[in-house]
Scaffold this motif. Structure first.
Motif, PDB file in Angstrom:
ATOM      1  N   UNK A 139       1.393  -6.464  -9.080  1.00 33.44           N
ATOM      2  CA  UNK A 139       0.018  -6.581  -9.812  1.00 33.44           C
ATOM      3  C   UNK A 139      -1.120  -5.432  -9.333  1.00 33.44           C
ATOM      4  N   UNK A 140      -1.468  -4.668 -10.260  1.00 37.86           N
ATOM      5  CA  UNK A 140      -2.325  -3.503  -9.668  1.00 37.86           C
ATOM      6  C   UNK A 140      -3.341  -3.853  -8.956  1.00 37.86           C
ATOM      7  N   UNK A 141      -4.492  -4.501  -9.301  1.00 35.17           N
ATOM      8  CA  UNK A 141      -5.408  -4.734  -8.445  1.00 35.17           C
ATOM      9  C   UNK A 141      -5.036  -5.658  -7.327  1.00 35.17           C
ATOM     10  N   UNK A 142      -4.568  -6.797  -7.557  1.00 36.24           N
ATOM     11  CA  UNK A 142      -4.125  -7.458  -6.406  1.00 36.24           C
ATOM     12  C   UNK A 142      -3.128  -7.091  -5.360  1.00 36.24           C
ATOM     13  N   UNK A 143      -2.431  -6.078  -5.655  1.00 36.39           N
ATOM     14  CA  UNK A 143      -1.524  -5.532  -4.846  1.00 36.39           C
ATOM     15  C   UNK A 143      -2.403  -4.604  -3.734  1.00 36.39           C
ATOM     16  N   UNK A 144      -3.378  -3.927  -4.117  1.00 35.36           N
ATOM     17  CA  UNK A 144      -4.119  -3.294  -2.933  1.00 35.36           C
ATOM     18  C   UNK A 144      -4.716  -4.265  -1.961  1.00 35.36           C
ATOM     19  N   UNK A 145      -5.480  -5.420  -2.785  1.00 37.95           N
ATOM     20  CA  UNK A 145      -6.138  -6.334  -1.819  1.00 37.95           C
ATOM     21  C   UNK A 145      -5.254  -7.013  -0.873  1.00 37.95           C
ATOM     22  N   UNK A 146      -4.144  -7.396  -1.439  1.00 34.85           N
ATOM     23  CA  UNK A 146      -3.031  -8.282  -0.831  1.00 34.85           C
ATOM     24  C   UNK A 146      -2.394  -7.532   0.150  1.00 34.85           C
ATOM     25  N   UNK A 147      -1.870  -6.297  -0.046  1.00 37.51           N
ATOM     26  CA  UNK A 147      -1.352  -5.596   1.012  1.00 37.51           C
ATOM     27  C   UNK A 147      -2.095  -5.159   2.203  1.00 37.51           C
ATOM     28  N   UNK A 148      -3.428  -4.903   1.910  1.00 39.11           N
ATOM     29  CA  UNK A 148      -4.302  -4.671   3.102  1.00 39.11           C
ATOM     30  C   UNK A 148      -4.395  -5.916   3.900  1.00 39.11           C
ATOM     31  N   UNK A 149      -4.731  -7.017   3.189  1.00 43.28           N
ATOM     32  CA  UNK A 149      -5.181  -8.242   4.224  1.00 43.28           C
ATOM     33  C   UNK A 149      -3.845  -8.755   4.858  1.00 43.28           C
ATOM     34  N   UNK A 150      -2.557  -8.521   4.091  1.00 41.86           N
ATOM     35  CA  UNK A 150      -1.362  -8.940   4.894  1.00 41.86           C
ATOM     36  C   UNK A 150      -0.807  -8.227   5.824  1.00 41.86           C
ATOM     37  N   UNK A 151      -1.217  -6.859   5.857  1.00 42.60           N
ATOM     38  CA  UNK A 151      -0.965  -5.914   7.121  1.00 42.60           C
ATOM     39  C   UNK A 151      -1.829  -6.349   8.421  1.00 42.60           C
ATOM     40  N   UNK A 152      -2.897  -6.735   7.963  1.00 39.82           N
ATOM     41  CA  UNK A 152      -3.863  -6.906   9.105  1.00 39.82           C
ATOM     42  C   UNK A 152      -3.571  -8.203   9.557  1.00 39.82           C
ATOM     43  N   UNK A 153      -3.205  -9.501   8.893  1.00 41.16           N
ATOM     44  CA  UNK A 153      -3.007 -10.534   9.161  1.00 41.16           C
ATOM     45  C   UNK A 153      -1.495 -10.554  10.125  1.00 41.16           C
TER      46      UNK A 153
END
Length: 209
Positions: free
Chosen positions: A91-105
């Protein structure tokens, strides 16, 4: 008047931290109680008990987290998590947000993660000005190709709110590892230097054999 002023300051020193702590706890409990909205109305504790008791949302949140952890720990759960990650990554917009948050978590909560494991003394924002930073890792990717030497990735928090700050890459030789825990260093930052961690005990001059 000097006694009244001293009593007033002493009272503020006792009540202000207590009031702020209670306010934060009340806010956290209030937010977590919103998880009760996922339950059917007939199952709400207020409906079953006939009165409102704050804190049931905390228990429900804990149960949900433990349940998700148990599911994600088995083979089928891991497959479902991978499937969900792959779906969100498309999912274009969700992808950038989710991937960043997941990497940090993943870095913060992973058992073998190395984020915020050491407190450092660094010069920031200029030479001669010292502050506390936290080791987050080593520079990677294409960044490492342009840094010649041994560098560290450091997070420099702001005060009194350490959730905001700066990510910088500094030479290892310019970072001093502090003999204090991360919790002590965070407390030092949040208190703006008022709460000073105790000094580590100095080694004896003539240690016993």
């Amino acid at each position: 008047m000097s006694s009244v002023r001293r009593w007033l300051l002493s009272g503020l020193l006792v009540l202000v931290p207590l009031a702020i702590t209670l306010f934060v706890l009340d806010w956290i409990v209030g937010v977590l109680d919103q998880t009760l909205l996922i339950l059917p109305v007939a199952w709400h504790p207020d409906r079953l008990l006939g009165l409102h008791i704050p804190g049931f949302g905390v228990l429900l949140t804990l149960v949900i987290v433990l349940l998700m952890g148990a599911i994600a720990s088995n083979f089928l759960g891991k497959r479902l998590v991978l499937l969900g990650n792959a779906l969100l990554s498309r999912i274009p917009i969700v992808r950038s947000i989710y991937s960043s948050v997941k990497q940090v978590s993943d870095t913060l909560f992973s058992e073998n993660g190395h984020a915020f494991r050491k407190a450092l003394l660094v010069q920031w924002p200029r030479e001669g000005v010292w502050t506390i930073g936290f080791l987050t890792g080593m520079p990677g990717g294409d960044v490492a190709n342009h840094l010649h030497g041994d560098y560290l990735s450091v997070y420099v928090p702001t005060t009194p709110n350490p959730t905001g700050g700066y990510f910088v890459m500094l030479k290892r030789s310019e970072c001093i590892e502090l003999k204090m825990s991360v919790d002590q260093a965070l407390t030092y930052v949040i208190s703006m230097g008022v709460v000073v961690p105790s000094r580590p005990a100095a080694p004896p001059l003539n240690p016993p054999l």
